[in-house]
Design a protein around this motif. Structure first.
Motif, PDB file in Angstrom:
ATOM      1  N   ALA A  54       0.860  -1.187   0.000  1.00  0.00           N
ATOM      2  CA  ALA A  54       0.000   0.000   0.000  1.00  0.00           C
ATOM      3  C   ALA A  54       0.894   1.234   0.000  1.00  0.00           C
ATOM      4  CB  ALA A  54      -0.906  -0.010   1.222  1.00  0.00           C
ATOM      5  N   VAL A  55       0.728   2.101  -0.986  1.00  0.00           N
ATOM      6  CA  VAL A  55       1.683   3.197  -1.185  1.00  0.00           C
ATOM      7  C   VAL A  55       0.963   4.534  -1.337  1.00  0.00           C
ATOM      8  CG1 VAL A  55       3.342   1.628  -2.269  1.00  0.00           C
ATOM      9  CG2 VAL A  55       1.747   2.918  -3.704  1.00  0.00           C
ATOM     10  N   GLN A  56       1.743   5.604  -1.123  1.00  0.00           N
ATOM     11  CA  GLN A  56       1.255   6.967  -1.344  1.00  0.00           C
ATOM     12  C   GLN A  56       2.457   7.845  -1.691  1.00  0.00           C
ATOM     13  OE1 GLN A  56      -0.363   9.662  -2.419  1.00  0.00           O
ATOM     14  NE2 GLN A  56      -2.102   8.858  -1.229  1.00  0.00           N
ATOM     15  N   ALA A  57       2.501   8.322  -2.925  1.00  0.00           N
ATOM     16  CA  ALA A  57       3.624   9.141  -3.378  1.00  0.00           C
ATOM     17  C   ALA A  57       3.483  10.604  -2.986  1.00  0.00           C
ATOM     18  CB  ALA A  57       3.774   9.022  -4.895  1.00  0.00           C
ATOM     19  N   THR A  58       2.248  11.082  -2.816  1.00  0.00           N
ATOM     20  CA  THR A  58       2.014  12.490  -2.496  1.00  0.00           C
ATOM     21  C   THR A  58       2.269  12.729  -1.010  1.00  0.00           C
ATOM     22  OG1 THR A  58       0.357  12.636  -4.248  1.00  0.00           O
ATOM     23  CG2 THR A  58       0.346  14.366  -2.569  1.00  0.00           C
ATOM     24  N   GLU A  59       3.231  13.558  -0.709  1.00  0.00           N
ATOM     25  CA  GLU A  59       3.676  13.735   0.675  1.00  0.00           C
ATOM     26  C   GLU A  59       2.558  14.195   1.602  1.00  0.00           C
ATOM     27  OE1 GLU A  59       7.131  16.277   3.007  1.00  0.00           O
ATOM     28  OE2 GLU A  59       7.429  15.704   0.905  1.00  0.00           O
ATOM     29  N   ASP A  60       1.749  15.148   1.140  1.00  0.00           N
ATOM     30  CA  ASP A  60       0.687  15.685   1.993  1.00  0.00           C
ATOM     31  C   ASP A  60      -0.398  14.657   2.305  1.00  0.00           C
ATOM     32  OD1 ASP A  60       1.934  18.104   2.152  1.00  0.00           O
ATOM     33  OD2 ASP A  60       0.668  19.096   0.646  1.00  0.00           O
ATOM     34  N   ALA A  61      -0.482  13.605   1.499  1.00  0.00           N
ATOM     35  CA  ALA A  61      -1.522  12.588   1.681  1.00  0.00           C
ATOM     36  C   ALA A  61      -1.002  11.325   2.362  1.00  0.00           C
ATOM     37  CB  ALA A  61      -2.133  12.236   0.323  1.00  0.00           C
ATOM     38  N   GLN A  62       0.196  11.385   2.917  1.00  0.00           N
ATOM     39  CA  GLN A  62       0.781  10.224   3.580  1.00  0.00           C
ATOM     40  C   GLN A  62       0.364  10.167   5.048  1.00  0.00           C
ATOM     41  OE1 GLN A  62       4.957  10.859   2.801  1.00  0.00           O
ATOM     42  NE2 GLN A  62       4.841  10.001   0.737  1.00  0.00           N
ATOM     43  N   PRO A  63      -0.121   9.016   5.498  1.00  0.00           N
ATOM     44  CA  PRO A  63      -0.439   8.884   6.923  1.00  0.00           C
ATOM     45  C   PRO A  63       0.827   8.868   7.766  1.00  0.00           C
ATOM     46  CG  PRO A  63      -0.633   6.764   5.822  1.00  0.00           C
ATOM     47  CD  PRO A  63      -0.357   7.777   4.745  1.00  0.00           C
ATOM     48  N   ALA A  64       0.658   8.930   9.074  1.00  0.00           N
ATOM     49  CA  ALA A  64       1.801   9.026   9.990  1.00  0.00           C
ATOM     50  C   ALA A  64       2.008   7.727  10.751  1.00  0.00           C
ATOM     51  CB  ALA A  64       1.588  10.177  10.970  1.00  0.00           C
ATOM     52  N   TYR A  65       3.253   7.482  11.129  1.00  0.00           N
ATOM     53  CA  TYR A  65       3.629   6.273  11.865  1.00  0.00           C
ATOM     54  C   TYR A  65       3.947   6.650  13.305  1.00  0.00           C
ATOM     55  CZ  TYR A  65       5.686   1.576  12.302  1.00  0.00           C
ATOM     56  OH  TYR A  65       5.962   0.262  12.647  1.00  0.00           O
ATOM     57  N   TYR A  66       3.197   6.071  14.244  1.00  0.00           N
ATOM     58  CA  TYR A  66       3.373   6.415  15.647  1.00  0.00           C
ATOM     59  C   TYR A  66       3.795   5.199  16.457  1.00  0.00           C
ATOM     60  CZ  TYR A  66       1.542  11.080  14.974  1.00  0.00           C
ATOM     61  OH  TYR A  66       1.383  12.384  14.563  1.00  0.00           O
ATOM     62  N   ALA A  67       4.811   5.389  17.301  1.00  0.00           N
ATOM     63  CA  ALA A  67       5.395   4.301  18.074  1.00  0.00           C
ATOM     64  C   ALA A  67       4.684   4.115  19.414  1.00  0.00           C
ATOM     65  CB  ALA A  67       6.881   4.577  18.317  1.00  0.00           C
ATOM     66  N   ASN A  68       4.733   2.855  19.895  1.00  0.00           N
ATOM     67  CA  ASN A  68       4.272   2.521  21.254  1.00  0.00           C
ATOM     68  C   ASN A  68       2.870   3.043  21.543  1.00  0.00           C
ATOM     69  OD1 ASN A  68       6.854   1.373  21.842  1.00  0.00           O
ATOM     70  ND2 ASN A  68       7.643   3.434  22.204  1.00  0.00           N
ATOM     71  N   THR A  69       1.971   2.839  20.604  1.00  0.00           N
ATOM     72  CA  THR A  69       0.623   3.407  20.729  1.00  0.00           C
ATOM     73  C   THR A  69      -0.383   2.429  21.320  1.00  0.00           C
ATOM     74  OG1 THR A  69       1.033   4.857  18.840  1.00  0.00           O
ATOM     75  CG2 THR A  69      -1.269   4.473  19.434  1.00  0.00           C
ATOM     76  N   LEU A  70      -0.326   1.173  20.905  1.00  0.00           N
ATOM     77  CA  LEU A  70      -1.304   0.177  21.347  1.00  0.00           C
ATOM     78  C   LEU A  70      -0.560  -1.070  21.809  1.00  0.00           C
ATOM     79  CD1 LEU A  70      -4.294  -0.629  21.622  1.00  0.00           C
ATOM     80  CD2 LEU A  70      -4.207  -1.470  19.255  1.00  0.00           C
ATOM     81  N   ASN A  71      -0.660  -1.359  23.097  1.00  0.00           N
ATOM     82  CA  ASN A  71       0.028  -2.506  23.693  1.00  0.00           C
ATOM     83  C   ASN A  71       1.536  -2.462  23.427  1.00  0.00           C
ATOM     84  OD1 ASN A  71      -0.201  -4.841  25.314  1.00  0.00           O
ATOM     85  ND2 ASN A  71      -0.116  -6.170  23.519  1.00  0.00           N
ATOM     86  N   LEU A  73       2.939  -1.337  20.785  1.00  0.00           N
ATOM     87  CA  LEU A  73       3.215  -1.539  19.364  1.00  0.00           C
ATOM     88  C   LEU A  73       2.853  -0.289  18.561  1.00  0.00           C
ATOM     89  CD1 LEU A  73       1.760  -5.158  19.055  1.00  0.00           C
ATOM     90  CD2 LEU A  73       4.138  -4.493  19.435  1.00  0.00           C
ATOM     91  N   ASN A  74       3.436  -0.195  17.368  1.00  0.00           N
ATOM     92  CA  ASN A  74       3.235   0.971  16.511  1.00  0.00           C
ATOM     93  C   ASN A  74       1.945   0.850  15.697  1.00  0.00           C
ATOM     94  OD1 ASN A  74       5.781   1.414  17.489  1.00  0.00           O
ATOM     95  ND2 ASN A  74       6.832   1.158  15.533  1.00  0.00           N
ATOM     96  N   VAL A  75       1.385   1.994  15.346  1.00  0.00           N
ATOM     97  CA  VAL A  75       0.178   2.028  14.520  1.00  0.00           C
ATOM     98  C   VAL A  75       0.328   3.090  13.440  1.00  0.00           C
ATOM     99  CG1 VAL A  75      -1.237   1.297  16.488  1.00  0.00           C
ATOM    100  CG2 VAL A  75      -1.100   3.733  15.900  1.00  0.00           C
ATOM    101  N   VAL A  76      -0.593   3.067  12.480  1.00  0.00           N
ATOM    102  CA  VAL A  76      -0.630   4.054  11.400  1.00  0.00           C
ATOM    103  C   VAL A  76      -1.823   4.977  11.633  1.00  0.00           C
ATOM    104  CG1 VAL A  76      -0.854   4.395   8.907  1.00  0.00           C
ATOM    105  CG2 VAL A  76       0.463   2.449   9.792  1.00  0.00           C
ATOM    106  N   GLN A  77      -1.565   6.291  11.582  1.00  0.00           N
ATOM    107  CA  GLN A  77      -2.612   7.275  11.847  1.00  0.00           C
ATOM    108  C   GLN A  77      -2.960   8.047  10.575  1.00  0.00           C
ATOM    109  OE1 GLN A  77      -2.319  11.174  14.320  1.00  0.00           O
ATOM    110  NE2 GLN A  77      -3.050   9.605  15.745  1.00  0.00           N
ATOM    111  N   PHE A  78      -4.261   8.088  10.272  1.00  0.00           N
ATOM    112  CA  PHE A  78      -4.793   8.810   9.114  1.00  0.00           C
ATOM    113  C   PHE A  78      -5.501  10.064   9.612  1.00  0.00           C
ATOM    114  CE2 PHE A  78      -4.140   4.497   7.873  1.00  0.00           C
ATOM    115  CZ  PHE A  78      -3.905   4.495   6.504  1.00  0.00           C
ATOM    116  N   ASP A  79      -5.309  11.179   8.890  1.00  0.00           N
ATOM    117  CA  ASP A  79      -5.795  12.463   9.398  1.00  0.00           C
ATOM    118  C   ASP A  79      -7.259  12.762   9.080  1.00  0.00           C
ATOM    119  OD1 ASP A  79      -5.772  13.165   6.703  1.00  0.00           O
ATOM    120  OD2 ASP A  79      -4.180  14.660   6.891  1.00  0.00           O
ATOM    121  N   GLY A  80      -7.917  11.935   8.252  1.00  0.00           N
ATOM    122  CA  GLY A  80      -9.316  12.165   7.914  1.00  0.00           C
ATOM    123  C   GLY A  80      -9.536  13.274   6.910  1.00  0.00           C
ATOM    124  N   SER A  81      -8.442  13.857   6.402  1.00  0.00           N
ATOM    125  CA  SER A  81      -8.531  14.958   5.455  1.00  0.00           C
ATOM    126  C   SER A  81      -8.159  14.531   4.040  1.00  0.00           C
ATOM    127  CB  SER A  81      -7.637  16.106   5.910  1.00  0.00           C
ATOM    128  OG  SER A  81      -7.608  17.139   4.965  1.00  0.00           O
TER     129      SER A  81
END
Length: 254
Positions: A54-71, A73-81
């Motif tokens: 799963a890829v996204q070349a457009t920088e502004d449309a890339q979700p973020a990677y957050y560490a130590n979020t759930l148990n 472990l890392n998760v991926v965060q989408f901004d809803g925009s």
């Protein structure tokens, strides 16, 4: 002394989606599958062995990677925009199943978690309740607030293990291992389609977090329950599994 039980116990290992044939497997806990610049994700590698990253070349449309979020472990965060990841096109069979570990952080207009047009795994607008629906008419399992088999519950600020299946015209959605709704309507044949993660094309963006997605090209009760048990214990959500679930007290082993 009978030493066979000792050796049998020592040889056990935790069951994972590697033990079945998966069509797509996105695992945020596996840092080796994430390509980032700072925290922005340009690629989330597919662990199924099918190279459906799963890829996204457009920088502004890339979700973020957050560490130590759930148990831890890392998760991926989408901004809803405008955040969205897209896989290559591949077959959508007449029988398939999706597992997702996710939460919303805000309401939205039919936020899309995983879409394989015409099938959408999304939440009902404004309610945060998961549903598997037909893009053509918005009907499906979990869509009705007065569903005959119960209904899904909001995942706004609440992590949940969601499983949904389409099997030759029969639809069903489970939440934390409990069946919540069914629906019946055949919409096959399908063509090969991309999978959008966090949106449907360029609309209905997901405001929230995704920990894991597994897509399987078959509907099998044992595999579904193993997936639910695996995901719940891995992500620290085992306390949410419904009473009577085969893995409410222990994760699946092989």
């Amino acid at each position: 002394m009978n030493i066979l039980p000792f050796f049998m116990g020592a040889s056990r290992r935790l069951w994972t989606p590697d033990d079945i044939s998966t069509a797509l497997w996105l695992d945020a806990a596996d840092e080796s599958t994430i390509t980032t610049a700072f925290v922005a994700i340009s690629a989330w590698a597919d662990k199924s062995g099918n190279a459906r990253d799963a890829v996204q070349a457009t920088e502004d449309a890339q979700p973020a990677y957050y560490a130590n979020t759930l148990n831890g472990l890392n998760v991926v965060q989408f901004d809803g925009s405008d955040d969205r990841l897209t896989t290559p096109s591949f077959a959508l069979p007449d029988s398939f199943m999706i597992l997702a570990v996710a939460q919303l952080t805000a309401t939205g207009s039919y936020p899309m978690l995983h879409t394989a047009n015409p099938l959408n795994l999304r939440t009902v607008s404004g309610s945060g309740r998961p549903a598997l629906t037909d893009a053509g008419n918005n009907n499906g399992a979990g869509e009705s607030s007065a569903a005959p088999d119960g209904t899904t519950t909001s995942i706004i600020s609440t992590w949940s293990v969601i499983t949904a299946a389409y099997n030759a015209g029969s639809w069903e959605i489970w939440q934390n291992g409990s069946s919540r709704d069914t629906y019946s309507a055949s919409i096959h044949p399908f063509s090969a389609v991309v999978r959008d993660i966090g949106s449907r094309s360029s609309a209905n963006y997901w405001p929230g977090d995704i920990a894991e997605i597994v897509e399987v090209s078959a509907v099998n009760a044992e595999d579904r329950q193993r997936l639910e048990g695996y995901a719940a214990w891995k992500w620290g959500l085992q306390g949410l599994l419904s009473g009577g679930h085969p893995y409410e007290n222990d994760p699946p082993y092989v």
